[in-house]
Design a protein around this motif. Structure first.
Motif, PDB file in Angstrom:
ATOM      1  N   PRO A  88       7.379   3.935   7.056  1.00  0.00           N
ATOM      2  CA  PRO A  88       6.600   3.191   8.057  1.00  0.00           C
ATOM      3  C   PRO A  88       6.930   1.694   8.032  1.00  0.00           C
ATOM      4  CG  PRO A  88       5.181   4.606   6.723  1.00  0.00           C
ATOM      5  CD  PRO A  88       6.508   4.525   6.028  1.00  0.00           C
ATOM      6  N   LYS A  89       6.942   1.081   9.207  1.00  0.00           N
ATOM      7  CA  LYS A  89       7.073  -0.367   9.311  1.00  0.00           C
ATOM      8  C   LYS A  89       5.813  -1.030   8.746  1.00  0.00           C
ATOM      9  CE  LYS A  89       9.703  -0.034  13.655  1.00  0.00           C
ATOM     10  NZ  LYS A  89       9.686  -0.360  15.108  1.00  0.00           N
ATOM     11  N   ALA A  90       5.872  -2.334   8.556  1.00  0.00           N
ATOM     12  CA  ALA A  90       4.675  -3.068   8.160  1.00  0.00           C
ATOM     13  C   ALA A  90       3.585  -2.821   9.197  1.00  0.00           C
ATOM     14  CB  ALA A  90       4.985  -4.557   8.054  1.00  0.00           C
ATOM     15  N   HIS A  91       2.395  -2.474   8.738  1.00  0.00           N
ATOM     16  CA  HIS A  91       1.244  -2.137   9.592  1.00  0.00           C
ATOM     17  C   HIS A  91       1.447  -0.813  10.346  1.00  0.00           C
ATOM     18  CE1 HIS A  91      -0.041  -6.139   8.589  1.00  0.00           C
ATOM     19  NE2 HIS A  91       0.992  -6.683   9.209  1.00  0.00           N
ATOM     20  N   GLY A  92       2.464  -0.050   9.961  1.00  0.00           N
ATOM     21  CA  GLY A  92       2.673   1.258  10.566  1.00  0.00           C
ATOM     22  C   GLY A  92       1.733   2.297   9.982  1.00  0.00           C
ATOM     23  N   HIS A  93       1.592   3.405  10.695  1.00  0.00           N
ATOM     24  CA  HIS A  93       0.664   4.471  10.308  1.00  0.00           C
ATOM     25  C   HIS A  93       1.381   5.559   9.512  1.00  0.00           C
ATOM     26  CE1 HIS A  93      -2.786   3.256  12.851  1.00  0.00           C
ATOM     27  NE2 HIS A  93      -1.834   2.723  13.610  1.00  0.00           N
ATOM     28  N   LEU A  94       0.671   6.124   8.524  1.00  0.00           N
ATOM     29  CA  LEU A  94       1.180   7.239   7.727  1.00  0.00           C
ATOM     30  C   LEU A  94       0.153   8.362   7.737  1.00  0.00           C
ATOM     31  CD1 LEU A  94       3.276   8.348   5.595  1.00  0.00           C
ATOM     32  CD2 LEU A  94       1.734   7.397   3.853  1.00  0.00           C
ATOM     33  N   GLY A  95       0.611   9.588   7.975  1.00  0.00           N
ATOM     34  CA  GLY A  95      -0.247  10.761   7.911  1.00  0.00           C
ATOM     35  C   GLY A  95       0.392  11.825   7.030  1.00  0.00           C
ATOM     36  N   LEU A  96      -0.341  12.292   6.028  1.00  0.00           N
ATOM     37  CA  LEU A  96       0.155  13.286   5.084  1.00  0.00           C
ATOM     38  C   LEU A  96      -0.745  14.509   5.105  1.00  0.00           C
ATOM     39  CD1 LEU A  96       0.632  10.870   2.040  1.00  0.00           C
ATOM     40  CD2 LEU A  96       2.366  11.487   3.739  1.00  0.00           C
ATOM     41  N   SER A  97      -0.149  15.701   5.106  1.00  0.00           N
ATOM     42  CA  SER A  97      -0.949  16.918   5.012  1.00  0.00           C
ATOM     43  C   SER A  97      -0.127  17.989   4.309  1.00  0.00           C
ATOM     44  CB  SER A  97      -1.431  17.378   6.397  1.00  0.00           C
ATOM     45  OG  SER A  97      -2.486  18.298   6.262  1.00  0.00           O
ATOM     46  N   GLY A  98      -0.679  19.234   4.287  1.00  0.00           N
ATOM     47  CA  GLY A  98      -0.124  20.271   3.437  1.00  0.00           C
ATOM     48  C   GLY A  98      -0.741  20.180   2.054  1.00  0.00           C
ATOM     49  N   VAL A  99      -1.894  19.541   1.973  1.00  0.00           N
ATOM     50  CA  VAL A  99      -2.524  19.206   0.704  1.00  0.00           C
ATOM     51  C   VAL A  99      -3.894  19.881   0.620  1.00  0.00           C
ATOM     52  CG1 VAL A  99      -3.362  17.308  -0.737  1.00  0.00           C
ATOM     53  CG2 VAL A  99      -1.373  16.956   0.757  1.00  0.00           C
ATOM     54  N   LEU A 100      -4.144  20.602  -0.454  1.00  0.00           N
ATOM     55  CA  LEU A 100      -5.482  21.126  -0.694  1.00  0.00           C
ATOM     56  C   LEU A 100      -6.427  19.987  -1.045  1.00  0.00           C
ATOM     57  CD1 LEU A 100      -4.542  24.271  -2.796  1.00  0.00           C
ATOM     58  CD2 LEU A 100      -5.720  24.316  -0.590  1.00  0.00           C
ATOM     59  N   ALA A 101      -7.704  20.161  -0.720  1.00  0.00           N
ATOM     60  CA  ALA A 101      -8.681  19.107  -0.993  1.00  0.00           C
ATOM     61  C   ALA A 101      -8.689  18.732  -2.471  1.00  0.00           C
ATOM     62  CB  ALA A 101     -10.068  19.556  -0.538  1.00  0.00           C
ATOM     63  N   THR A 102      -8.462  19.703  -3.340  1.00  0.00           N
ATOM     64  CA  THR A 102      -8.456  19.438  -4.778  1.00  0.00           C
ATOM     65  C   THR A 102      -7.236  18.633  -5.214  1.00  0.00           C
ATOM     66  OG1 THR A 102      -7.404  21.589  -5.130  1.00  0.00           O
ATOM     67  CG2 THR A 102      -9.810  21.488  -5.346  1.00  0.00           C
ATOM     68  N   GLN A 103      -6.218  18.546  -4.357  1.00  0.00           N
ATOM     69  CA  GLN A 103      -4.992  17.818  -4.685  1.00  0.00           C
ATOM     70  C   GLN A 103      -4.957  16.423  -4.054  1.00  0.00           C
ATOM     71  OE1 GLN A 103      -2.456  20.743  -2.821  1.00  0.00           O
ATOM     72  NE2 GLN A 103      -1.905  21.688  -4.781  1.00  0.00           N
ATOM     73  N   ALA A 104      -5.948  16.123  -3.213  1.00  0.00           N
ATOM     74  CA  ALA A 104      -5.898  14.904  -2.405  1.00  0.00           C
ATOM     75  C   ALA A 104      -5.848  13.643  -3.259  1.00  0.00           C
ATOM     76  CB  ALA A 104      -7.100  14.861  -1.461  1.00  0.00           C
ATOM     77  N   GLU A 105      -6.636  13.599  -4.319  1.00  0.00           N
ATOM     78  CA  GLU A 105      -6.691  12.390  -5.130  1.00  0.00           C
ATOM     79  C   GLU A 105      -5.334  12.070  -5.737  1.00  0.00           C
ATOM     80  OE1 GLU A 105      -9.175  10.506  -8.935  1.00  0.00           O
ATOM     81  OE2 GLU A 105      -9.708  12.480  -8.120  1.00  0.00           O
ATOM     82  N   GLY A 106      -4.641  13.096  -6.251  1.00  0.00           N
ATOM     83  CA  GLY A 106      -3.339  12.876  -6.859  1.00  0.00           C
ATOM     84  C   GLY A 106      -2.307  12.399  -5.860  1.00  0.00           C
TER      85      GLY A 106
END
Length: 293
Positions: A247-265
């Protein structure tokens, strides 16, 4: 044609060896399935991703003598006499047709519909993505894809560049283009995904605005206004130094494929570079979003 399915449970460490034993006993295919129904999307190159509690499922021709198969498997030291298993007769169906019949148009967010290419669109005035996933991952039916589509629908993509990291069927990149993005870049490790994305882009008349690369061939110093990666928690953590620079500076990032229990890591791997939003959850899966600092 009808089939017979033999299913047994083992550990991830033994699953591949037992799968080989099923093939030697006459299975025409072997599938590994998580006992707790946790799906696998994108293994890393050269990796067969298994779980701690794994079901190994062998598919046999309906004429196979399963008593003889079981007797043969009992000689395997990983199984032994009287190993626990389940044998089922599978109904003779046109599985491709059944899948097609059950894939219906779906709405995401305020504007976006994902429509099977063989069905009529429900709203001609909506933003419609016509999709045939082929052999690649991504139809919108899984919560992780739905979370990403809803997020994209809520962004102002007009004139923006979007990177879809792990593009699969191309559903996210194409949705971004139909939602107003000027350009999208799809990256995947699987040549079948690149082909499916290319076909779907042509189907949606956006191919001239979509660039596609195998990950090993992607250009250096790629940058985008919006980056979305719907893969797995492990690769998201491991690839954070790469994905985090897209992402560019101030660009947006979206991540998924993650279980709720894995989100913190996963979030911890990105929090130094991004101002992260509250995690969004859907059916035990989650989406992590943020803005590049």
């Amino acid at each position: 044609m009808p089939w017979i399915q033999l299913k047994l449970n083992t550990t991830g460490a033994q699953a591949e060896a037992i799968g080989d034993a099923l093939v030697e006993s006459g299975a025409v295919s072997v599938t590994f399935q998580d006992t707790h129904d946790v799906p696998v999307f994108e293994p890393l190159p050269g990796e067969t991703r298994l779980w701690g509690d794994t079901d190994v499922i062998g598919l046999y021709d309906a004429e196979t003598d399963m008593k003889q198969v079981v007797a043969m498997l009992e000689y395997n030291p990983l199984l032994g006499l009287g190993f626990i298993h389940k044998i089922e007769q599978l109904e003779d169906k046109d599985w491709e047709r059944e899948w097609m019949d059950n894939f219906h148009p779906m709405r995401f967010g305020e504007r976006l519909w994902i429509c099977p290419s063989w069905r009529d669109v429900p709203d001609a005035n909506a933003v419609n993505v016509m999709l045939d996933p082929g052999l690649a991952f991504g139809t919108g039916t899984h919560p992780t894809t739905a979370l990403c589509l809803q997020w994209l629908d809520g962004l102002d993509l007009e004139g923006k560049t979007v990177i879809d990291f792990g593009c699969g069927s191309g559903i996210l990149a194409i949705a971004a283009l139909k939602l107003g993005a000027a350009k999208a870049i799809g990256i995947d490790i699987d040549p079948q995904a690149i082909q499916a994305s290319r076909d779907n882009a042509q189907r949606n008349q956006v191919s001239e605005r979509l660039e596609l690369y195998l990950s090993k061939d992607q250009p250096e110093n790629l940058k985008a206004d919006v980056v979305v990666a719907n893969i797995l928690a492990g690769p998201l953590r491991e690839l954070a130094p790469i994905i985090g620079q897209l992402p560019k500076a101030h660009g947006h990032l979206g991540l998924s494929g993650v279980l709720a229990t894995q989100a913190e890591g996963v979030a911890e791997a990105y929090q130094a570079l991004f101002q992260l939003d509250p995690v969004a959850e859907k059916e035990e899966w989650c989406r992590i979003t943020g803005i590049r600092k």
